[in-house]
Structure formats: structure tokens, C-alpha cells
Write an enzyme that holds these catalytic residues in place. Sequence first.
Site, PDB file in Angstrom:
ATOM      1  N   GLY A  69      39.596  37.072  31.127  1.00 18.21           N
ATOM      2  CA  GLY A  69      40.919  36.520  31.439  1.00 18.21           C
ATOM      3  C   GLY A  69      41.533  35.871  30.209  1.00 18.21           C
ATOM      4  N   ARG A 117      45.940  35.611  28.772  1.00 15.78           N
ATOM      5  CA  ARG A 117      47.033  34.642  28.979  1.00 15.78           C
ATOM      6  C   ARG A 117      46.476  33.321  29.541  1.00 15.78           C
ATOM      7  NH1 ARG A 117      49.973  36.919  34.457  1.00 15.78           N
ATOM      8  NH2 ARG A 117      48.734  35.654  35.876  1.00 15.78           N
ATOM      9  N   ASN A 124      37.828  45.407  34.976  1.00 15.00           N
ATOM     10  CA  ASN A 124      37.829  44.608  36.197  1.00 15.00           C
ATOM     11  C   ASN A 124      36.482  43.887  36.296  1.00 15.00           C
ATOM     12  OD1 ASN A 124      37.962  43.536  38.708  1.00 15.00           O
ATOM     13  ND2 ASN A 124      38.071  45.499  39.807  1.00 15.00           N
ATOM     14  N   TYR A 163      39.233  30.753  47.759  1.00 18.47           N
ATOM     15  CA  TYR A 163      39.194  30.262  46.372  1.00 18.47           C
ATOM     16  C   TYR A 163      38.192  29.108  46.228  1.00 18.47           C
ATOM     17  CZ  TYR A 163      41.145  28.668  41.870  1.00 18.47           C
ATOM     18  OH  TYR A 163      41.315  28.304  40.556  1.00 18.47           O
ATOM     19  N   ALA A 182      35.606  28.462  48.096  1.00 16.76           N
ATOM     20  CA  ALA A 182      34.241  28.993  48.232  1.00 16.76           C
ATOM     21  C   ALA A 182      33.802  29.678  46.939  1.00 16.76           C
ATOM     22  CB  ALA A 182      34.167  29.971  49.407  1.00 16.76           C
ATOM     23  N   LYS A 195      34.854  29.087  43.902  1.00 14.48           N
ATOM     24  CA  LYS A 195      34.683  28.140  42.794  1.00 14.48           C
ATOM     25  C   LYS A 195      33.487  27.205  43.027  1.00 14.48           C
ATOM     26  CE  LYS A 195      38.047  29.571  40.145  1.00 14.48           C
ATOM     27  NZ  LYS A 195      37.755  30.156  38.811  1.00 14.48           N
TER      28      LYS A 195
HETATM   29  P1  NAI Z   1      46.237  33.269  34.914  1.00 15.70           P
HETATM   30  O1  NAI Z   1      46.640  33.930  36.172  1.00 15.70           O
HETATM   31  O2  NAI Z   1      47.319  32.793  33.979  1.00 15.70           O
HETATM   32  O3  NAI Z   1      45.276  34.241  34.071  1.00 15.70           O
HETATM   33  C1  NAI Z   1      44.228  34.893  34.714  1.00 15.70           C
HETATM   34  C2  NAI Z   1      43.517  35.800  33.732  1.00 15.70           C
HETATM   35  O4  NAI Z   1      42.452  36.436  34.441  1.00 15.70           O
HETATM   36  C3  NAI Z   1      44.386  36.899  33.167  1.00 15.70           C
HETATM   37  O5  NAI Z   1      44.055  37.084  31.807  1.00 15.70           O
HETATM   38  C4  NAI Z   1      43.962  38.129  33.941  1.00 15.70           C
HETATM   39  O6  NAI Z   1      44.056  39.330  33.176  1.00 15.70           O
HETATM   40  C5  NAI Z   1      42.510  37.820  34.247  1.00 15.70           C
HETATM   41  N1  NAI Z   1      42.021  38.521  35.416  1.00 15.70           N
HETATM   42  C6  NAI Z   1      42.430  38.387  36.702  1.00 15.70           C
HETATM   43  N2  NAI Z   1      41.736  39.221  37.497  1.00 15.70           N
HETATM   44  C7  NAI Z   1      40.872  39.894  36.692  1.00 15.70           C
HETATM   45  C8  NAI Z   1      39.897  40.891  36.922  1.00 15.70           C
HETATM   46  N3  NAI Z   1      39.658  41.382  38.145  1.00 15.70           N
HETATM   47  N4  NAI Z   1      39.196  41.361  35.864  1.00 15.70           N
HETATM   48  C9  NAI Z   1      39.424  40.875  34.622  1.00 15.70           C
HETATM   49  N5  NAI Z   1      40.330  39.934  34.345  1.00 15.70           N
HETATM   50  C10 NAI Z   1      41.047  39.448  35.371  1.00 15.70           C
HETATM   51  O7  NAI Z   1      45.258  32.094  35.342  1.00 15.70           O
HETATM   52  P2  NAI Z   1      44.935  30.663  34.677  1.00 15.70           P
HETATM   53  O8  NAI Z   1      45.765  29.651  35.353  1.00 15.70           O
HETATM   54  O9  NAI Z   1      44.948  30.757  33.217  1.00 15.70           O
HETATM   55  O10 NAI Z   1      43.436  30.447  35.220  1.00 15.70           O
HETATM   56  C11 NAI Z   1      42.289  30.773  34.465  1.00 15.70           C
HETATM   57  C12 NAI Z   1      41.079  30.302  35.226  1.00 15.70           C
HETATM   58  O11 NAI Z   1      41.162  28.903  35.465  1.00 15.70           O
HETATM   59  C13 NAI Z   1      40.902  30.956  36.599  1.00 15.70           C
HETATM   60  O12 NAI Z   1      39.538  31.191  36.849  1.00 15.70           O
HETATM   61  C14 NAI Z   1      41.431  29.900  37.538  1.00 15.70           C
HETATM   62  O13 NAI Z   1      40.874  30.038  38.830  1.00 15.70           O
HETATM   63  C15 NAI Z   1      40.979  28.638  36.840  1.00 15.70           C
HETATM   64  N6  NAI Z   1      41.725  27.466  37.226  1.00 15.70           N
HETATM   65  C16 NAI Z   1      43.066  27.364  36.982  1.00 15.70           C
HETATM   66  C17 NAI Z   1      43.753  26.238  37.363  1.00 15.70           C
HETATM   67  C18 NAI Z   1      45.205  26.072  37.121  1.00 15.70           C
HETATM   68  O14 NAI Z   1      45.754  25.060  37.563  1.00 15.70           O
HETATM   69  N7  NAI Z   1      45.883  26.984  36.420  1.00 15.70           N
HETATM   70  C19 NAI Z   1      43.069  25.124  38.051  1.00 15.70           C
HETATM   71  C20 NAI Z   1      41.660  25.331  38.242  1.00 15.70           C
HETATM   72  C21 NAI Z   1      41.027  26.459  37.830  1.00 15.70           C
END
Ligand code: NAI
Length: 243
Positions: A11, A14, A62, A154, A156, A158
Site C-alpha cells: 500500500g 499513496r 493483490n 475492519y 476484527a 485490525k
Molecule cells: P489509502 O486508502 O490511502 O491507501 C491504501 C493503500 O493500500 C493503497 O496504496 C492501495 O493500493 C493499497 N491496497 C489496498 N488494497 C490492496 C490490495 N488488495 N493489495 C495491495 N494493495 C492494496 O489508505 P491509508 O489511509 O493510507 O491507510 C493505510 C493503512 O493504515 C491501512 O491499513 C489502514 O487500515 C490503516 N489505517 C488508516 C487510518 C486512517 O485514518 N487513514 C487509521 C488507522 C489505520
Amino acid sequence: MADRKTAIVTGGSRGIGREVALRLADLGYDIAIVYIGDENEAKETVADCEKKGVKAKSYICNVASFEDTKATVAEIRKDFENIFALVNNAGITRDGLIAFMKEEDWDSVLSVNLKGAFNMIRHTAGLFIRNKGGRIVNISSVSGLMGNAGQANYSASKAGVVGLTKATARELAPKGITCNAVAPGFIRTDMTKNITEDNSELLRTIPLGKMGEVSDVAAAVVFLLSSPYITGEVLRVDGGIAM
Ligand code: NAI
């Protein structure tokens, strides 16, 4: 160069993952980004890492797929030397009340957020063991620590990441490999774009009174990756929500 180190950031195209990749590039890590979705975002992150003088490459994969992650890790191993760090950051939300939650929304969130982290650890652990060292950081969430209404899937997933982190930490500690988790609260990214600071009741629950930035989470990841004597820890980056 023999002392170069590579970090895999899932991920990493971005949001939080992108910031983690950039901060690790600042420290001289070569960067392998695993992502799904917008190719331009991934290209931009790779280019921004390269500008810092490190090698960087992105891989569409994926993380929910055991076979795809196996093939991607094999490719990364061909392209990069000395894989030392794995940051399991890829994650999705499919929110809904439990009484109405679709089976596919449960399955997809568990598959990406929890099985995805397992898949990546599964395919890199042997390498870390052979190298007699490595660092794993998994991105959990305060939702996994406290539970969040409307996010049973989500939360569960995490909470599962926390268990995965601790079991992995115990198992790999004798090999000099650490495994920790970061549990962010509300961080300003695309994932939280519907939450604004003036209209949300939710934000009143944050003792520090504001959302966090991707840089706050990346700093915690960098800290754990640089800490040889911390393992099995869950570091909250949440403005105090879950204390
Ligand atoms: P985002 O939606 O901006 O980025 C998600 C990233 O994960 C992207 O690069 C996307 O390509 C990748 N991704 C999604 N599904 C995928 C898959 N099946 N295979 C490979 N890559 C995949 O999300 P964000 O906000 O940057 O979150 C990053 C992490 O932090 C996540 O695990 C999220 O659950 C966690 N998180 C975020 C919070 C927030 O407030 N933004 C709070 C707590 C945790």
C-alpha cells in the site's frame, strides 16, 4: 553496495504507505512498493523515492492472494538486495452495520487487511531467517483495539493484525527478527476523506483535538524499524483516543 537495505511497503503508492516509503528512502532504504489501483500514484511515489538517490520500484499485486504475493516477493528478491524491512500497510474499509453487513464485505476486508499481512510475512520470513535479521511493522488501527460501531469487519481484521504481530514476534525473536504494530487513530488520507474536523462528533473523542497526519504514522514506523530491542509492541498514534 553490500550495506544497502531494502524495505517492502505494501500500500505504498499513496497515503500512509507513501509517506513511509519516502521517509525510509530519506534513510537510504531501497524501496519496493506493493499496491493495487492507481498506477500514476505508484509511479509518482517511485519517482519521488528515486529523487532521494535510492532504487525504487512498484509492483501491482493483490496482497489478499497467497499466490500473487508469493510471485511478487520472488520478483522483488530478483530486483533488490538485502531485504531487511517489511511494512504491511495495505488496507481497505467496507463499513456497515453488522446486522446488514454483506458477506463479501466481511471477506474482502479480512482478506486484504489480515490475510494480506500474513501472506507477506509468510513469503518473506524464510528470507529474514536466512539473513539472521529483519524488521516487520504491521499497520493495525485503534478500531482493532477498541472496536468501532459500523466497522465489525475492519475492527476484527485490525485486532487480528495485533495477534498476528505478537505471535510472529515471539516466533521470530530467536532469529533476531522483530515484529511490531502501529495503531493509528484518525489520519488525514483518502481513506478518511469523509471525516472533517468541524462536523464530526468522532473528532471530539480525540484528546489532542485534531486528526493525525501521515507523517505522524511514518515517524512511528521508522522508529520501530530502527529499534532492535522492541518487539511485539503495539504503538498507538492516535492523539490519545485509545489510552
Ligand atoms: P489509502 O486508502 O490511502 O491507501 C491504501 C493503500 O493500500 C493503497 O496504496 C492501495 O493500493 C493499497 N491496497 C489496498 N488494497 C490492496 C490490495 N488488495 N493489495 C495491495 N494493495 C492494496 O489508505 P491509508 O489511509 O493510507 O491507510 C493505510 C493503512 O493504515 C491501512 O491499513 C489502514 O487500515 C490503516 N489505517 C488508516 C487510518 C486512517 O485514518 N487513514 C487509521 C488507522 C489505520
